[in-house]
Design a protein around this motif. Structure first.
Motif, PDB file in Angstrom:
ATOM      1  N   ARG A  76      -5.036  -0.318   7.029  1.00 14.42           N
ATOM      2  CA  ARG A  76      -4.898   1.129   7.216  1.00 14.42           C
ATOM      3  C   ARG A  76      -3.514   1.637   6.806  1.00 14.42           C
ATOM      4  O   ARG A  76      -3.296   2.835   6.726  1.00 14.42           O
ATOM      5  CB  ARG A  76      -5.183   1.502   8.661  1.00 14.42           C
ATOM      6  CG  ARG A  76      -6.639   1.250   9.021  1.00 14.42           C
ATOM      7  CD  ARG A  76      -6.918   1.618  10.432  1.00 14.42           C
ATOM      8  NE  ARG A  76      -8.278   1.240  10.779  1.00 14.42           N
ATOM      9  CZ  ARG A  76      -8.803   1.402  11.952  1.00 14.42           C
ATOM     10  NH1 ARG A  76      -8.109   1.953  12.920  1.00 14.42           N
ATOM     11  NH2 ARG A  76     -10.039   1.038  12.198  1.00 14.42           N
ATOM     12  N   HIS A  77      -2.588   0.710   6.566  1.00 14.45           N
ATOM     13  CA  HIS A  77      -1.240   1.104   6.151  1.00 14.45           C
ATOM     14  C   HIS A  77      -1.094   1.148   4.633  1.00 14.45           C
ATOM     15  O   HIS A  77      -0.038   1.508   4.129  1.00 14.45           O
ATOM     16  CB  HIS A  77      -0.199   0.163   6.742  1.00 14.45           C
ATOM     17  CG  HIS A  77      -0.097   0.269   8.225  1.00 14.45           C
ATOM     18  ND1 HIS A  77       0.553  -0.653   8.987  1.00 14.45           N
ATOM     19  CD2 HIS A  77      -0.582   1.172   9.110  1.00 14.45           C
ATOM     20  CE1 HIS A  77       0.476  -0.316  10.266  1.00 14.45           C
ATOM     21  NE2 HIS A  77      -0.216   0.790  10.357  1.00 14.45           N
ATOM     22  N   ALA A  78      -2.125   0.784   3.905  1.00 11.11           N
ATOM     23  CA  ALA A  78      -2.069   0.823   2.441  1.00 11.11           C
ATOM     24  C   ALA A  78      -2.283   2.260   1.961  1.00 11.11           C
ATOM     25  O   ALA A  78      -2.900   3.075   2.648  1.00 11.11           O
ATOM     26  CB  ALA A  78      -3.136  -0.093   1.858  1.00 11.11           C
ATOM     27  N   ALA A  79      -1.790   2.536   0.785  1.00  5.01           N
ATOM     28  CA  ALA A  79      -1.934   3.878   0.210  1.00  5.01           C
ATOM     29  C   ALA A  79      -3.406   4.146  -0.111  1.00  5.01           C
ATOM     30  O   ALA A  79      -4.008   3.434  -0.923  1.00  5.01           O
ATOM     31  CB  ALA A  79      -1.096   3.988  -1.060  1.00  5.01           C
ATOM     32  N   PRO A  80      -4.017   5.147   0.516  1.00  6.26           N
ATOM     33  CA  PRO A  80      -5.450   5.413   0.306  1.00  6.26           C
ATOM     34  C   PRO A  80      -5.824   5.645  -1.157  1.00  6.26           C
ATOM     35  O   PRO A  80      -6.882   5.203  -1.604  1.00  6.26           O
ATOM     36  CB  PRO A  80      -5.716   6.672   1.141  1.00  6.26           C
ATOM     37  CG  PRO A  80      -4.633   6.699   2.158  1.00  6.26           C
ATOM     38  CD  PRO A  80      -3.443   6.064   1.507  1.00  6.26           C
TER      39      PRO A  80
END
Length: 190
Positions: A76-80
């Protein structure tokens, strides 16, 4: 009579990682690796260097399961936008504007038994891409991208990706939300 340490090892199967203490001609030795074959006489493990060790069950003194699938960073911390771009790869046949879902592979699968996956259509191996039925998968570094058509294709594709050192997954799917949530996937935020 000595007991077989493998006999009561819950979860022992092809595709899991084990640590073994074994008797050899040179004395006790350790074997750590992925179980690639298992029968009533032998256990065969492949170590990180790709060497295969066939060990007679009678020579195993201690055995334990060790984590098979490495825990990845929080997906969830990755760039969407980067994850959406991975999921939109044309080789996955993802429909336009499909919702994306994410998970750590370690939350989806606990083994590396990737039997049942095949090369993507038009390719000859499964090094970076794989298929199972109508579902597709790609590995890009620590990320796997899937287009999941059948729910039962998730486990073999996740095992395949983890075997190629992926840690997290992003996927699209026509399956209902409750099916994807039940297997541990979370909808990708904006």
């Amino acid at each position: 009579m000595r007991t077989d340490p493998l006999q009561n090892l819950d979860g022992l199967r092809v595709g899991v990682r084990v640590s073994l203490r074994v008797d050899t001609a040179d004395g006790a030795a350790d074997r750590l690796g992925l179980v690639v074959a298992l029968d009533e006489d032998d256990i065969t493990v492949e170590d990180r260097a790709g060497r295969v060790h066939v060990v007679g069950r009678a020579d195993v003194r201690l055995a334990k399961l060790v984590p098979t699938v490495a825990r990845g960073r929080n997906p969830r911390h990755a760039a969407p936008e980067v994850l959406r771009a991975m999921a939109a790869d044309p080789r996955l046949a993802t429909p336009p504007e499909a919702d994306c879902w994410v998970a750590r592979l370690s939350d989806l699968v606990d083994h590396l038994d990737d039997s049942g996956v095949t090369p993507l259509p038009g390719t000859t191996d499964t090094r970076t891409g794989a298929a199972r039925a109508e579902s597709r998968g790609l590995v890009n570094g620590e990320w796997a991208a899937f287009h999941l058509v059948e729910a039962d294709s998730l486990e073999p594709l996740a095992a395949w990706a983890a075997r190629r050192n992926a840690r997290n997954a992003v996927l699209t799917s026509p399956l209902p939300d409750h099916v994807l949530e039940a297997v541990g996937l979370a909808r990708l935020g904006s």
